[in-house]
Design a protein around this motif. Structure first.
Motif, PDB file in Angstrom:
ATOM      1  N   PRO A   1      64.361  35.323  54.237  1.00 20.54           N
ATOM      2  CA  PRO A   1      64.568  35.212  55.684  1.00 20.54           C
ATOM      3  C   PRO A   1      63.747  34.072  56.265  1.00 20.54           C
ATOM      4  O   PRO A   1      62.563  33.916  55.954  1.00 20.54           O
ATOM      5  CB  PRO A   1      64.090  36.557  56.211  1.00 20.54           C
ATOM      6  CG  PRO A   1      64.093  37.484  55.063  1.00 20.54           C
ATOM      7  CD  PRO A   1      63.897  36.649  53.839  1.00 20.54           C
TER       8      PRO A   1
ATOM      9  N   LEU B   1      62.165  32.026  59.488  1.00 22.30           N
ATOM     10  CA  LEU B   1      61.723  32.184  60.863  1.00 22.30           C
ATOM     11  C   LEU B   1      62.573  31.263  61.726  1.00 22.30           C
ATOM     12  O   LEU B   1      62.562  30.046  61.555  1.00 22.30           O
ATOM     13  CB  LEU B   1      60.249  31.767  60.944  1.00 22.30           C
ATOM     14  CG  LEU B   1      59.431  32.295  62.111  1.00 22.30           C
ATOM     15  CD1 LEU B   1      59.288  33.807  62.039  1.00 22.30           C
ATOM     16  CD2 LEU B   1      58.073  31.625  62.132  1.00 22.30           C
ATOM     17  N   ARG B   2      63.346  31.829  62.658  1.00 24.89           N
ATOM     18  CA  ARG B   2      64.211  30.986  63.478  1.00 24.89           C
ATOM     19  C   ARG B   2      64.622  31.736  64.741  1.00 24.89           C
ATOM     20  O   ARG B   2      64.563  32.958  64.799  1.00 24.89           O
ATOM     21  CB  ARG B   2      65.455  30.558  62.700  1.00 24.89           C
ATOM     22  CG  ARG B   2      66.327  31.698  62.193  1.00 24.89           C
ATOM     23  CD  ARG B   2      67.715  31.164  61.838  1.00 24.89           C
ATOM     24  NE  ARG B   2      68.326  30.630  63.044  1.00 24.89           N
ATOM     25  CZ  ARG B   2      69.092  29.549  63.106  1.00 24.89           C
ATOM     26  NH1 ARG B   2      69.383  28.894  62.030  1.00 24.89           N
ATOM     27  NH2 ARG B   2      69.593  29.135  64.260  1.00 24.89           N
ATOM     28  N   GLY B   3      65.041  30.977  65.738  1.00 28.76           N
ATOM     29  CA  GLY B   3      65.591  31.583  66.940  1.00 28.76           C
ATOM     30  C   GLY B   3      66.944  32.192  66.654  1.00 28.76           C
ATOM     31  O   GLY B   3      67.615  31.831  65.677  1.00 28.76           O
ATOM     32  N   THR B   4      67.349  33.116  67.516  1.00 29.79           N
ATOM     33  CA  THR B   4      68.627  33.790  67.301  1.00 29.79           C
ATOM     34  C   THR B   4      69.651  33.468  68.396  1.00 29.79           C
ATOM     35  O   THR B   4      70.760  33.985  68.363  1.00 29.79           O
ATOM     36  CB  THR B   4      68.427  35.317  67.252  1.00 29.79           C
ATOM     37  OG1 THR B   4      67.723  35.736  68.423  1.00 29.79           O
ATOM     38  CG2 THR B   4      67.652  35.722  66.015  1.00 29.79           C
TER      39      THR B   4
ATOM     40  N   ASP C   1      71.419  30.904  68.872  1.00 30.60           N
ATOM     41  CA  ASP C   1      72.566  30.097  68.448  1.00 30.60           C
ATOM     42  C   ASP C   1      73.267  30.707  67.237  1.00 30.60           C
ATOM     43  O   ASP C   1      73.990  30.011  66.534  1.00 30.60           O
ATOM     44  CB  ASP C   1      72.118  28.663  68.134  1.00 30.60           C
ATOM     45  CG  ASP C   1      71.027  28.607  67.076  1.00 30.60           C
ATOM     46  OD1 ASP C   1      70.487  29.669  66.702  1.00 30.60           O
ATOM     47  OD2 ASP C   1      70.701  27.495  66.610  1.00 30.60           O
TER      48      ASP C   1
ATOM     49  N   GLY D   1      69.138  39.754  70.140  1.00 27.25           N
ATOM     50  CA  GLY D   1      69.937  38.782  69.410  1.00 27.25           C
ATOM     51  C   GLY D   1      69.810  38.849  67.905  1.00 27.25           C
ATOM     52  O   GLY D   1      70.435  38.069  67.185  1.00 27.25           O
ATOM     53  N   ARG D   2      69.010  39.787  67.397  1.00 24.23           N
ATOM     54  CA  ARG D   2      68.815  39.838  65.941  1.00 24.23           C
ATOM     55  C   ARG D   2      69.930  40.583  65.211  1.00 24.23           C
ATOM     56  O   ARG D   2      70.242  40.252  64.067  1.00 24.23           O
ATOM     57  CB  ARG D   2      67.467  40.496  65.633  1.00 24.23           C
ATOM     58  CG  ARG D   2      67.223  40.654  64.141  1.00 24.23           C
ATOM     59  CD  ARG D   2      65.814  41.074  63.813  1.00 24.23           C
ATOM     60  NE  ARG D   2      65.630  41.204  62.378  1.00 24.23           N
ATOM     61  CZ  ARG D   2      64.478  41.465  61.782  1.00 24.23           C
ATOM     62  NH1 ARG D   2      63.385  41.623  62.523  1.00 24.23           N
ATOM     63  NH2 ARG D   2      64.387  41.563  60.479  1.00 24.23           N
TER      64      ARG D   2
ATOM     65  N   LEU E   1      69.099  37.896  60.615  1.00 27.85           N
ATOM     66  CA  LEU E   1      68.017  37.089  60.041  1.00 27.85           C
ATOM     67  C   LEU E   1      67.887  37.307  58.531  1.00 27.85           C
ATOM     68  O   LEU E   1      67.771  36.344  57.773  1.00 27.85           O
ATOM     69  CB  LEU E   1      66.696  37.398  60.745  1.00 27.85           C
ATOM     70  CG  LEU E   1      66.595  36.908  62.195  1.00 27.85           C
ATOM     71  CD1 LEU E   1      65.294  37.363  62.835  1.00 27.85           C
ATOM     72  CD2 LEU E   1      66.703  35.382  62.271  1.00 27.85           C
ATOM     73  N   THR E   2      67.913  38.569  58.091  1.00 26.98           N
ATOM     74  CA  THR E   2      67.815  38.822  56.647  1.00 26.98           C
ATOM     75  C   THR E   2      69.190  38.790  55.994  1.00 26.98           C
ATOM     76  O   THR E   2      69.299  38.722  54.776  1.00 26.98           O
ATOM     77  CB  THR E   2      67.206  40.204  56.368  1.00 26.98           C
ATOM     78  OG1 THR E   2      68.067  41.212  56.918  1.00 26.98           O
ATOM     79  CG2 THR E   2      65.824  40.323  57.000  1.00 26.98           C
TER      80      THR E   2
END
Lengths: 399, 399
Positions: free
Chosen positions: A31, A33-36, A38, A81-82, A99-100
């Motif tokens: 996974p 680390l990033r914004g969700t 987009d 948003g995840r 994310l994962t």
């Protein structure tokens, strides 16, 4: 239309298994680390799989399998948003971690389901079901069942539910196809929901709320016109609008009923797919009277406004389903016609509208198109893609 | 007002240092894998620091220091929701990573700045500056300068820029206080921006765009009324609306000019802070004629609609700045009055409006209030908080 409402009912009954182990993922890496903001999901309907995508660089991040029958799938998102909540035709409700790229939870909550929504505060996921007819509320974290609200309209008789939409105050509004009703259920106390009933007209087949959540509008299969309920003052009751909306006396052949979800509100006008006709209807959102008709290439299915309302994009039923047209809402005319691929099933705008993603089921691809120049930005391979859903929906009313 | 427009100009000139090392963070732990749709930033103006917060559980996640003079700070967000762009009064532009809670990049791009916005596609960050007067475009990833667009209106004369807003097509619209102009700059080619000029009326002091990005409206300090530009057909020019909007002949004392950014569009009406009067004005958004005036407790500063438009929340200038009032937009009257603390400077709604966060500078706290029941959900300590900004802004037009 028939296929949509009367698909074979798999009489599985209610099978809830909230603690099912997550299936393995088919691809993906550690996974990141990033914004969700987009992120998004593309339904690969035949494979029971979703792609996880991102629209900053128009790429596919991975896939998640094991989601069951996705032939009429709908997706809603957690407020952060995840997570994507994927509603399958077979009653499956799957919480996918974007994310994962793993299944976080999965239950089978009904025998036949057509979608669901998330409550205003993000704590409830509510599914709308054909079999057993009714809605059910689940804890958005755990998918534990909190409330079962059967759409019983006569002793032992339960209606299929259509057009579910979340509105303010933990309320959900929906229509009962078999019972000619609109209902509002208030989940302020999730374990003790309160339901109010309204007569809707004959056979409401889909519904939507305006972007502000004020008006619920149901399309009618059994008669012409639409039913409008003002959710700010529901005590004033349902009123009939646009009596000319429908097949009318000519009994036109209808290849696919339009999706009301796609209705566009732009510039104080609502842009509606005509039923059976090669037209987009325009109605004034103050008087709800028809103000224009725009000729288009086929029977419209989705009529969707770019987020700024300057354009309305239209796709079509068979045999015109390879085409997409763009209407300029100021000029009220078609300004662009093109074919992104075969069997264009769905469109999704980026949150601020600079691009649109289109799924072409029979060309096995997603096309990303610049909405200002109409240039093709990118094509992405996908296995018979249908719905495309971006996480920004989780921040909006009525999705 | 005077303090806002004529704050002492720190004649620092342009100091760009795109590769400044990130300062240490004051708190926080290992970055957590999480969604970014429920994140936000609270400005602690006196400390040059921001809090990173989340509104799913109403908590503070950490702080980031070293952001300079935040006395008139504004925040915009990356399209993925991970980064906050913090514009400081001293010309500092800081890209804060909300997940690691570290400064990712920081430059000092002007001597005196009052804010900025992100382009429709998310690739540009544009700052509006008083000194040197003009706007500048930066790469959203690296903060590298791409274009400098001075607000030169006569040889060697540069105006202070106010009211900058992003609209579709990589355009930014803004007003020139000293030059009585509205300008649109198109950054479709970021290194070769194209600017169009319009006469604006005397001394535009702030501006906004409607939520669909169609209309830009500038408030005028030098005369009564407002200037309206239709960005869908700018060739039709600027027209004057609401001639009664302003101080008028009575020359009322004005304790603080209202922020136009806070204007509310709800139910086909615009809800505006009257200047100097204890009133909220209501204007029809089709005719732009005044339709009502609602008496309130003081001189309004921010007049903000709950995302569904059913409520409008109002805070006030000194000496009434401990009060907040809520207007029901259907009934067009105040339905709730309360004091969350002393010197209430700003409000921010959660994306779907179930809660609002309010900053009370002189009580050193943030109050989170349920918008349905008006119950206090939580209070969070903060050091002289001013602006509150949630990442959902990154998904919307005109923020």
């Amino acid at each position: 239309m028939r296929a949509r409402l009367f698909a074979p009912l798999l009489a599985l009954g209610l099978v809830a298994c909230a603690s099912a182990p997550p299936p393995a993922i088919t691809s993906g890496s550690a996974p990141e680390l990033r914004g969700t903001g987009d992120l998004g999901v593309v339904i690969e309907r035949a494979a029971g799989r979703v792609q996880v995508v991102e629209h900053s660089h128009d790429s596919r991040l991975g896939t998640v399998e094991g989601l069951g029958d996705l032939s009429h799938a709908h997706v809603a998102f957690s407020r952060d948003g995840r997570y994507a909540y994927v509603f399958g035709r077979d009653g499956g409700l799957t919480k996918v971690d974007l994310l994962t790229r793993r299944i976080d939870r999965r239950i089978v909550q009904a025998g036949n389901s057509i979608g669901g929504s998330v409550s205003q505060d993000g704590r409830l996921v509510v599914a709308q079901n054909y079999e057993p007819g009714g809605i059910k509320a689940f804890d958005a974290d755990t998918l534990a069942l909190l409330a079962d609200v059967p759409a019983e309209y006569a002793p032992g008789k339960f209606s299929r539910v259509v057009g579910l939409a979340d509105v303010s105050g933990q309320r959900f509004v929906y229509a009962l196809f078999d019972a000619d009703e609109i209902r509002i259920t208030d989940f302020s106390n999730p374990r003790q929901p309160v339901t109010t009933r309204f007569p809707a007209g004959r056979q409401p087949y889909d519904g939507l709320v305006t972007p502000d959540g004020r008006y619920f509008i149901a399309g009618l299969f059994g008669e012409d016109g639409l039913s409008l309920l003002d959710l700010w003052q529901p005590q004033t009751g349902v009123r009939r609008i646009l009596a000319g909306y429908g097949k009318g006396e000519e009994k036109l052949p209808v290849f696919k009923m339009p999706h009301l979800r796609g209705w566009a509100m732009a510039g104080g006008q609502a842009w509606l797919p005509a039923i059976g006709r090669h037209e987009v209807l325009v109605a004034d959102t103050r008087s709800w009277a028809e103000s224009a008709r725009i000729p288009v290439k086929g029977q419209p299915v989705f009529v969707m406004a770019r987020p700024d309302g300057r354009q309305v994009w239209v796709n079509f039923a068979f045999p015109d389903n390879e085409w997409v047209q763009v209407i300029d809402t100021l000029e009220k005319r078609v300004v662009h016609t093109f074919s992104p691929g075969k069997a264009v099933l769905h469109m999704e705008f980026t949150p601020r509208g600079e691009a649109v993603w289109l799924s072409s089921r029979d060309s096995n691809r997603i096309s990303v198109v610049d909405t200002a120049s109409f240039a093709l930005r990118r094509e992405l391979p996908a296995d018979a893609p249908s719905g495309i859903f971006f996480t920004a929906r989780g921040q909006r009313i009525g999705f």
